[in-house]
Design an enzyme around this catalytic site. Structure first.
Site, PDB file in Angstrom:
ATOM      1  N   CYS A  24      30.121  53.649 -20.662  1.00 33.32           N
ATOM      2  CA  CYS A  24      30.163  52.570 -21.637  1.00 33.32           C
ATOM      3  C   CYS A  24      31.284  51.623 -21.233  1.00 33.32           C
ATOM      4  O   CYS A  24      32.026  51.889 -20.267  1.00 33.32           O
ATOM      5  CB  CYS A  24      30.458  53.098 -23.042  1.00 33.32           C
ATOM      6  SG  CYS A  24      29.197  54.218 -23.679  1.00 33.32           S
ATOM      7  N   GLY A  34      26.769  49.053 -19.877  1.00 31.31           N
ATOM      8  CA  GLY A  34      25.941  49.508 -20.994  1.00 31.31           C
ATOM      9  C   GLY A  34      25.098  48.383 -21.536  1.00 31.31           C
ATOM     10  O   GLY A  34      25.626  47.324 -21.872  1.00 31.31           O
ATOM     11  N   ASN A  41      34.765  55.117 -24.478  1.00 31.76           N
ATOM     12  CA  ASN A  41      34.034  55.342 -23.237  1.00 31.76           C
ATOM     13  C   ASN A  41      34.376  56.738 -22.755  1.00 31.76           C
ATOM     14  O   ASN A  41      35.539  57.023 -22.478  1.00 31.76           O
ATOM     15  CB  ASN A  41      34.446  54.290 -22.191  1.00 31.76           C
ATOM     16  CG  ASN A  41      33.820  54.539 -20.841  1.00 31.76           C
ATOM     17  OD1 ASN A  41      32.773  55.190 -20.747  1.00 31.76           O
ATOM     18  ND2 ASN A  41      34.439  54.023 -19.790  1.00 31.76           N
ATOM     19  N   GLY A  42      33.374  57.614 -22.691  1.00 32.68           N
ATOM     20  CA  GLY A  42      33.629  58.976 -22.221  1.00 32.68           C
ATOM     21  C   GLY A  42      32.803  59.976 -22.980  1.00 32.68           C
ATOM     22  O   GLY A  42      31.790  59.635 -23.589  1.00 32.68           O
ATOM     23  N   TYR A  70      29.279  53.390  -7.694  1.00 43.15           N
ATOM     24  CA  TYR A  70      28.169  52.692  -8.357  1.00 43.15           C
ATOM     25  C   TYR A  70      28.519  51.908  -9.627  1.00 43.15           C
ATOM     26  O   TYR A  70      28.086  50.775  -9.780  1.00 43.15           O
ATOM     27  CB  TYR A  70      27.063  53.700  -8.695  1.00 43.15           C
ATOM     28  CG  TYR A  70      25.953  53.126  -9.514  1.00 43.15           C
ATOM     29  CD1 TYR A  70      24.983  52.321  -8.918  1.00 43.15           C
ATOM     30  CD2 TYR A  70      25.873  53.357 -10.882  1.00 43.15           C
ATOM     31  CE1 TYR A  70      23.955  51.779  -9.673  1.00 43.15           C
ATOM     32  CE2 TYR A  70      24.838  52.811 -11.638  1.00 43.15           C
ATOM     33  CZ  TYR A  70      23.883  52.023 -11.037  1.00 43.15           C
ATOM     34  OH  TYR A  70      22.880  51.485 -11.775  1.00 43.15           O
TER      35      TYR A  70
END
Lengths: 455, 455, 455, 455
Positions: free
Chosen positions: A2, A30, A104-105, A246
């Protein structure tokens, strides 16, 4: 995966628009939902919606609101339903006032905490692991919000890069292992936090530094920055190496390392490790392009845009009708037939997960007249699932976990297949090995019990 | 500029879905509206909408309808309001039955025809010049529809590549000068017409050949193809050279010439004509990328992705609020600061129209630490407006018409500025000069009176 | 004022559709929002929306779902914002499973409970007083849900008629004073609960009986009904007399009394108490029509539909622009000029709250040529606010609290004005006085401390 | 059946809002679509939409536009698809400028005119018979618009009450037989035309007079009114008697006759013609209510609201699922059980078309305990279809055409059934017989060849 963003200004300003722009730059992290939250007269408010930032958040409304601070989130669903209720930031108004949070996580002990709290009367609104942080705070309603937050952060395990908004404070926190990136910047008197530096660039902010693993940075009304610690720093870091492979945008810089440069290096190491005599080198658009440039430079074979991506595909959902199945990857990608015919060609991609796309593209290239197709992957084989915020399948579905190299090459239909190894990966990125998480490649996960105090 | 697509099958088939996919591949030719039309029980029917193909046409509906033939259109507004009423294909049910039409180009004598027909009782529904073709047909209601269409095509002047659907026929027509491309392909028994070959690729069709200038190809229920002529072929062709410079997708092939190859050649000629000692060559994403590769190959300076494009920007409209103005081009483009710092850099773009973006990007690159910025344009200076379907501004707004090269370079803020000339352009594309329209570069327009018989 | 409905079948059935129909019949009790909830695989699910039932709940979806039980709610906002978040039923999934609740009434000690619970870690999602019941249950997470609910009901004060859905039970509860109506019916093996009998009629159910004040009726999977008591029955009941005057549908029956008959009696008593020599009697559409029939019968003056209501007005919001202000009540009501001209006329309405509409209608009737206008009200003057679920303004805005009868008549512009008194009201309805709440007429409120055990 | 409205002011004013209000009052004449048109800078503009006025026309937009004149339309589909394209007013911009038209009625020779014009090049956009008027005008493009309109009106046959807007004129026209009502009113300097007087009332206008059969009234910029004639007046009029029976609002006045009074008279004649000994008289809501009052007065049996209509049903579409079929008419209507039980009851309705509703209601009343149900119809049996704008079925579906009185009574399940005859109808309305159309009752249609000159 995210993206999070936060902005704090000593003046009342259209900071929601800064968040809007920041999320726009983090859109690649996201595309399922997006949201922005702020606090108005002591009440936490949000604008959230499904889809891309410009669909989810009406810009006109965002730009018409002024506030001292705001936070935002773009969501890439890692688990749970794809519903608005799970869109972030999450907001509550509890005994000690308003809180907004963007995460985020992946919290690995959320189930246990949830059960613990429910038995003490908690009512959870979502299945999102992020909500446990808010409930942990609410269950310490006698403490000041910041203290309750610190307490909560010490109880959760796993990966998190967070921005949290209180009535008078903006807080950025990163788990002790530093799984996910989080940076801090400044423009004039305004302080920004973001998942990646590209989001600082878009608002014209200068990078101050990365938030350190285990650090909690607090900005308050006085404009002052203070730094707290979740706990003693652990011996090893776990910065996700896939960010370089990526996730992150190539124009971002993580802990001083240019993602673009790292990705080119991965291509160069790949060319050394798995050379191929070829007329041309092409990248799988867009994920393999930068590594392909590195491969081309190292190998001397010219780089060509042999595969063209339909740039309007975006997040378009196309129903898999008979015709669409026949069209296959051509809906998104089309080979440059005249550039390919009769040529021996190297295709570089960032990674292979299930292998479906790789095999379709190889077949497409071949049917367009390529005499040989060599597939080169600018990362080690992905053989293990990720538990820290990436949506990888289980090992049974990971192509590289199911087949050895030769068999995988055959399955994909390539004339040859080559990967780098973990050592190459670490060197190409340029970090000490003990700071990178390479668990999806080598299965060396963080030991679970390092963090988390008992409830 | 617009895109057209047509499909004809001897069997009842989901040809609307072929059109859907074909338009998807032609999306770069128009993002304002999209539509598909077919004939059902003798009645012309349409699904049309504003925006991108997947917003304008519900795929589920398109795939649930079977028909022998269908045509489609993506619209890039060249004039008139941006309203659904102007979306194509246009359809009518007149005395001789149903007609649907999709048009790429610009009819230059439509005002006169409109007035002529209104005085004879015609009621026009739109301001689109395409509608005059339908009214010309309706006013020949004693003729068979194909004859009425041929008659109408002989009365109109200007640029057109058309697909027309009658009850039992699919027709493709290209004006005698061949301004806009139009190709014909086949998959099994199904015949396709499309603005570009990339749309044949997506449906798995093989290219048969380009429709010739002045040719009208008719497919009828028997599955047979016949070819008619609008009139004697003129001495000179006017295939738009800007198709190679900018419009067409790099994976398309026009009259046997690969657009990708042509664009790389333009870069090579540019490197020869305007060399620059530089540490790296970068393309303006995405329009300058292919030419930049050619420039890099010819010059020997390495190609780098020095500017990163936010791939989610797409057709997003962003309101120009204060913050957004401050963000400027950063909303769409962000320099790779670490790759640029202290470097002398060549930026290649396809063309300069108003010069606004060029000057913003040069300034952005410079502020990211480039020591020198050389701007190179892979086409001649655009000094004249286009009357044949491209939305160029008048000469007063064309940067290259207002300033000489040095002054323009100063205005843009580049350390140097270089163009190719028209001769280079023609050679790089690889066509005889007398077949290309280069009017926007040299002002040599088609003589107006070549076509068009009096009403 | 709101409406609730519940259905429980031993078989899996489209009970959501029963709820849909039931709410449809209860639409007059609330038009702000509507919703239906059921439990699926142990998870509480809801479909809710703003506006009328058929806008808020897609019938197609409701009819495609089968379940053992479902509950529904139509909301007439008595406080708080008009937002979807406040739409009912409310649902939670807490430590002991799923709960859904729909509430008609007003909890008078919710603020204190809310603060108490927040200090123990509760996070409230809405400002609705109904949510406290759910949190009270969650904070007794060691008890079985039904026990926790009983405990919660004993802690709240005020008015409530509730339907509650647990995993294996449907529960209907009515506060010890019986403020709001609540009935139970049966069709085959299916048990229904509803605010009014008209909702039983629409699903073809037979009335079993009214839920008694202070009673909690439980239906469980075995199909058996059991009855619990919230507490010892208080000495006096407080059934809202306004249900007979205005709220309930005339075809409903409350505690054995026909609302239609009660309303006609109110008109008859009014004719006796305040006679008027008139050519005709008309009702204010639609609220005064039934009482006007009673007045006409008693007085002998003929009943005429002298004022016509635009039956498409419904819930239409009309912006008060200049023209609309000029049109005034004519937007909704129009006099039958030819029936009125030169006549002496009695207008019967159910009540006067602010007096605005009354004064506009009187003026409209007069300007249509009536020689005299006598206003008759089929209830006593409303002089006190309601704290038990009706959205009345404070005393300062209540016309009858501000002015005496003569002054009020002058303000409204009537030639005469007449009311019944509280004694008439009680007799006309036909209930013992000690069972009716007449607080809005005479200020005799329930004593606050009768209910509610300390937390 | 449809409704039309027009407004003309010498000043620029928010006349669109007058039209909005006027259509609001005419909503009972059509609920399928609504629209308003005006002329701006010589261009005809429209706002149209499906559904009720307030859904179809955004009031905020309507009130923000000023113009000299505007016209509006509510549509009740008599034929053709229910699509936006058929919504009125229709607008064109032809050789002589802008025209907008709104039409109530049915043109009986439109097919022939359409074919004639198509053979001369016309392209029809809709299947609406109204469009032929516009094409007839456009095909006289050498004439001034008003002359072209007069010419067109002389060529069409059938029923029409029209309002037409030209650049500088507002025109109201009524066919020579006066099938549909059309009135003219004034408020200050503003002139209004409307289908019914209730629409004049809502804008505060005074009725001037009815437009005469065959009259064309023109208002121009000078504010002056002039009157033209379509042709010599025919010997007999055909004002639709069903306007009094059912269509028109009871508060409207047609040619000096109060619709309410006419409807009450119909009830009185019905009581005389078909008496019944009954405990009470009830109207079928809402269509039979006024006639039931007349029946009650004449018969002496008391009027009761024995059937209650759900006033929120409106235009709600309810899917006929199993549960809904079981609920039947109860979804809309519910009997007052306590008022009905054991009683002998007269139900008055305005007419019987297919007989479905009648039979359902009779059965419902009976199952609610009525001892006898006498059905009384306040118009003669409907035995013939209407060709002049009413959506009646063919004779095979008309209940009164299929069965004699006794059989029909049995089919419906009533204890007795009674109608008035045509003579009663004419007398009750109070018009000379030679001015009323009673074709649906007695089959005496207008002779087709009276109007219409050859093309």
């Amino acid at each position: 995966m995210c993206g999070v963003f936060g902005a704090f200004s000593p003046k009342m300003e259209p900071v929601l628009e800064d968040v809007y722009l920041g999320l726009f730059a983090l859109q690649h992290r996201g595309q399922e939902s997006a949201g922005v939250s702020w606090i108005e007269n002591g009440i936490a408010r949000s604008i959230k919606g499904m889809g891309l930032v410009h669909n989810a958040i009406p810009q006109g409304i965002a730009s018409s609101i002024t506030a001292h601070a705001a936070i935002g989130h773009v969501r890439y669903s890692t688990c749970g339903d794809s519903i608005l209720q799970n869109a972030q930031p999450l907001t509550i108004n509890y005994a000690k006032g308003a809180v907004a949070i963007a995460h985020n996580g992946n919290i690995t002990n959320s189930d246990g905490i949830m059960k613990y709290l429910e038995n003490r009367g908690a009512i959870f609104q979502s299945t999102s692991d992020t909500e446990v942080i808010l409930h942990l705070m609410a269950h310490q309603s006698h403490k000041m919000p910041l203290d309750a937050l610190m307490d909560a952060l010490r109880r959760i395990k796993g990966a998190f890069s967070l921005v949290v908004l209180l009535k008078d404070k903006l807080i950025a926190a990163r788990d002790p292992w530093g799984f996910r990136p989080l940076v801090m910047g400044r423009r004039g008197e305004t302080i920004y936090f973001a998942s990646e530096t590209c989001a600082l660039d878009i608002v014209g902010a200068q990078l101050i530094r990365d938030i350190e693993p285990g650090e909690v940075v607090v900005v308050d009304q006085s404009g002052g920055l203070s730094s707290l610690r979740i706990q003693t720093k652990p011996s090893k870091g776990f910065l996700c190496s896939f960010e370089f492979v990526y996730f992150a945008r190539p124009d971002s810089v993580i802990d001083g390392i240019s993602v673009y440069q790292a990705r080119k290096n991965l291509g160069r190491f790949l060319a050394k490790r798995c050379p191929a005599k070829a007329h041309l080198v092409a990248g799988m658009p867009d994920s393999g392009t930068v590594a392909a440039l590195g491969y081309s430079e190292e190998s001397g074979s010219p780089f060509e845009m042999a595969i063209v991506r339909n740039r309007y595909v975006g997040r378009t959902f196309i129903q898999p009708t008979q015709r669409v199945r026949e069209a296959g990857v051509r809906v998104k990608l089309n080979p440059n037939r005249l550039a390919i015919q009769g040529k021996e060609i190297v295709i570089v991609d960032d990674s292979i997960v299930r292998g479906t796309t790789a095999s379709r593209v190889v077949s497409l290239i071949r049917s367009s007249g390529a005499s040989k197709v060599h597939l080169r992957i600018a990362s080690p084989p992905v053989r293990f699932p990720c538990y820290y915020g990436i949506d990888t399948p289980s090992s049974e579905e990971l192509a590289a976990a199911r087949f050895d190299l030769d068999e995988l090459s055959r399955q994909i239909g390539a004339d040859s297949l080559g990967y780098i190894d973990v050592k190459d990966l670490v060197q190409a990125i340029g970090f000490p090995e003990e700071r990178l998480c390479t668990a999806c490649f080598d299965g060396r996960y963080m030991e679970d019990d390092v963090n988390g105090i008992d409830l």
